[in-house]
Scaffold this motif. Structure first.
Motif, PDB file in Angstrom:
ATOM      1  N   CYS C  45      32.474 -58.923 -18.264  1.00 44.08           N
ATOM      2  CA  CYS C  45      32.635 -58.409 -16.900  1.00 44.08           C
ATOM      3  C   CYS C  45      31.312 -58.256 -16.159  1.00 44.08           C
ATOM      4  O   CYS C  45      30.244 -58.198 -16.760  1.00 44.08           O
ATOM      5  CB  CYS C  45      33.309 -57.025 -16.958  1.00 44.08           C
ATOM      6  SG  CYS C  45      34.977 -57.040 -17.646  1.00 44.08           S
ATOM      7  N   ILE C  46      31.443 -58.167 -14.830  1.00 44.37           N
ATOM      8  CA  ILE C  46      30.337 -57.754 -13.958  1.00 44.37           C
ATOM      9  C   ILE C  46      30.843 -56.530 -13.199  1.00 44.37           C
ATOM     10  O   ILE C  46      31.947 -56.565 -12.638  1.00 44.37           O
ATOM     11  CB  ILE C  46      29.934 -58.878 -12.992  1.00 44.37           C
ATOM     12  CG1 ILE C  46      29.169 -59.978 -13.744  1.00 44.37           C
ATOM     13  CG2 ILE C  46      29.101 -58.328 -11.839  1.00 44.37           C
ATOM     14  CD1 ILE C  46      28.702 -61.131 -12.897  1.00 44.37           C
ATOM     15  N   CYS C  47      30.081 -55.427 -13.238  1.00 37.76           N
ATOM     16  CA  CYS C  47      30.495 -54.194 -12.567  1.00 37.76           C
ATOM     17  C   CYS C  47      29.769 -54.079 -11.234  1.00 37.76           C
ATOM     18  O   CYS C  47      28.525 -54.080 -11.186  1.00 37.76           O
ATOM     19  CB  CYS C  47      30.201 -52.991 -13.453  1.00 37.76           C
ATOM     20  SG  CYS C  47      30.866 -51.458 -12.755  1.00 37.76           S
ATOM     21  N   LEU C  48      30.563 -54.020 -10.162  1.00 41.35           N
ATOM     22  CA  LEU C  48      30.018 -53.949  -8.800  1.00 41.35           C
ATOM     23  C   LEU C  48      30.220 -52.540  -8.250  1.00 41.35           C
ATOM     24  O   LEU C  48      31.309 -51.958  -8.418  1.00 41.35           O
ATOM     25  CB  LEU C  48      30.765 -54.957  -7.911  1.00 41.35           C
ATOM     26  CG  LEU C  48      30.306 -55.160  -6.479  1.00 41.35           C
ATOM     27  CD1 LEU C  48      29.027 -56.018  -6.458  1.00 41.35           C
ATOM     28  CD2 LEU C  48      31.393 -55.839  -5.650  1.00 41.35           C
ATOM     29  N   ILE C  56      33.719 -51.268  -9.488  1.00 39.34           N
ATOM     30  CA  ILE C  56      34.762 -52.284  -9.587  1.00 39.34           C
ATOM     31  C   ILE C  56      34.396 -53.202 -10.752  1.00 39.34           C
ATOM     32  O   ILE C  56      33.400 -53.933 -10.684  1.00 39.34           O
ATOM     33  CB  ILE C  56      34.876 -53.111  -8.288  1.00 39.34           C
ATOM     34  CG1 ILE C  56      35.080 -52.194  -7.075  1.00 39.34           C
ATOM     35  CG2 ILE C  56      36.018 -54.112  -8.406  1.00 39.34           C
ATOM     36  CD1 ILE C  56      35.190 -52.914  -5.762  1.00 39.34           C
ATOM     37  N   MET C  57      35.186 -53.124 -11.822  1.00 41.48           N
ATOM     38  CA  MET C  57      34.869 -53.912 -13.015  1.00 41.48           C
ATOM     39  C   MET C  57      35.580 -55.258 -12.917  1.00 41.48           C
ATOM     40  O   MET C  57      36.807 -55.349 -13.043  1.00 41.48           O
ATOM     41  CB  MET C  57      35.298 -53.170 -14.280  1.00 41.48           C
ATOM     42  CG  MET C  57      34.673 -53.742 -15.535  1.00 41.48           C
ATOM     43  SD  MET C  57      35.027 -52.750 -16.996  1.00 41.48           S
ATOM     44  CE  MET C  57      36.695 -53.366 -17.343  1.00 41.48           C
ATOM     45  N   ILE C  58      34.801 -56.299 -12.619  1.00 45.22           N
ATOM     46  CA  ILE C  58      35.337 -57.634 -12.329  1.00 45.22           C
ATOM     47  C   ILE C  58      35.288 -58.504 -13.584  1.00 45.22           C
ATOM     48  O   ILE C  58      34.255 -58.592 -14.238  1.00 45.22           O
ATOM     49  CB  ILE C  58      34.507 -58.299 -11.211  1.00 45.22           C
ATOM     50  CG1 ILE C  58      34.457 -57.418  -9.956  1.00 45.22           C
ATOM     51  CG2 ILE C  58      35.053 -59.684 -10.887  1.00 45.22           C
ATOM     52  CD1 ILE C  58      33.411 -57.841  -8.953  1.00 45.22           C
ATOM     53  N   SER C  59      36.427 -59.160 -13.898  1.00 40.90           N
ATOM     54  CA  SER C  59      36.442 -60.091 -15.041  1.00 40.90           C
ATOM     55  C   SER C  59      35.671 -61.358 -14.680  1.00 40.90           C
ATOM     56  O   SER C  59      35.940 -61.978 -13.639  1.00 40.90           O
ATOM     57  CB  SER C  59      37.883 -60.497 -15.372  1.00 40.90           C
ATOM     58  OG  SER C  59      38.668 -59.379 -15.640  1.00 40.90           O
TER      59      SER C  59
END
Lengths: 70, 70, 70, 70, 70, 70
Positions: C45-48, C56-59
């Motif tokens: 993930c990348i956390c924005l 917002i934890m993005i896959s």
């Protein structure tokens, strides 16, 4: 899911739905919402029996979610 | 996620949401936005309890993002 | 990305955005365009942090592209 | 499906459709619904003969589900 | 692409576009058509410089195709 | 397709299309239907020459199906 990890909670939950002949809904990435009961699972697919007892072999990567139906 | 790497920040963040019974929103690649609290996670799925306490077993590859709700 | 290869240009570029608290836009396969700064990254993930500092934890598999914003 | 596991229920079911020249429908992630009979399968693709006997080589990751047709 | 196989024709073609500062179009699964020149590539991403020289870091799995532009 | 398995029926069929300069149609997950002849293939991409002899390098994961054209 390369190796079929039967110990996983997600695999065990599906197994319980199979044993209990539970009615479920499966939402696909196409937007389709398929209803029926799960007949079997393996590491590539989940096989759903629809209301007319037709075997729908669903690719796991195409599944968005599975939930009990009623 | 072939091996379940419990040490990953992303896995730990989900674990904290589970422990704290945090309300979250999960956006899926289908465009669905599911709200509820996360019940458990494994390397294939995240299980969300929706407001009616129904278990929605979501495939990880179908998840776009997870964020706290309120 | 099975193994987290910190030496990759793509990982290093994200790391520089984190260090510099750079404002970015992340386009998702859902069509969502999320704006904010990147808080952390791992191999899943990348956390924005969005403008209201929500995580917002993005896959990663759901990301189409990442670009600087302004 | 990295290794072609011929023992899997999903592979065996397709194999039976091939042997029995069964008419099937294959739903794709594009929303296409292709009809015909399965000619062969390997770990990357399923080859469908459409009603005009044209070979349609379908990528497995693009398949949502396969079901018997009539 | 788990291992970055620099010998692959597809990797070499991108490398030639980088060396020649070739203008290209990259079509994404979102439907976006991005134009510019490729700045670098690694096994997870392709970085495109758009006409305003902004670095757009594109995830390889989100790419439908790459083609020369003009 | 991590390892390029040249013995696979799907790889051999594409190889025959290349050798025979066969006109094909390639349907992508974006809904695009690209026509032309296949120039080369590797384990990540299939390169199509469109009617204007432009090389379109298509990502294998973005392909729904390949079929002969006429």
């Amino acid at each position: 899911m390369s190796e079929f990890e039967t110990g996983l909670p997600s695999v065990r939950l599906i197994q319980s739905y199979i044993k209990d002949k539970k009615q479920v809904e499966i939402k696909l990435l196409t937007g389709d919402l398929l209803a029926g009961r799960i007949f079997w699972q393996d590491n590539s697919c989940i096989c759903l029996l629809d209301p007319s007892e037709t075997q729908i072999m669903i690719s796991r990567p195409a599944i968005a979610y599975v939930k009990p139906n009623g």
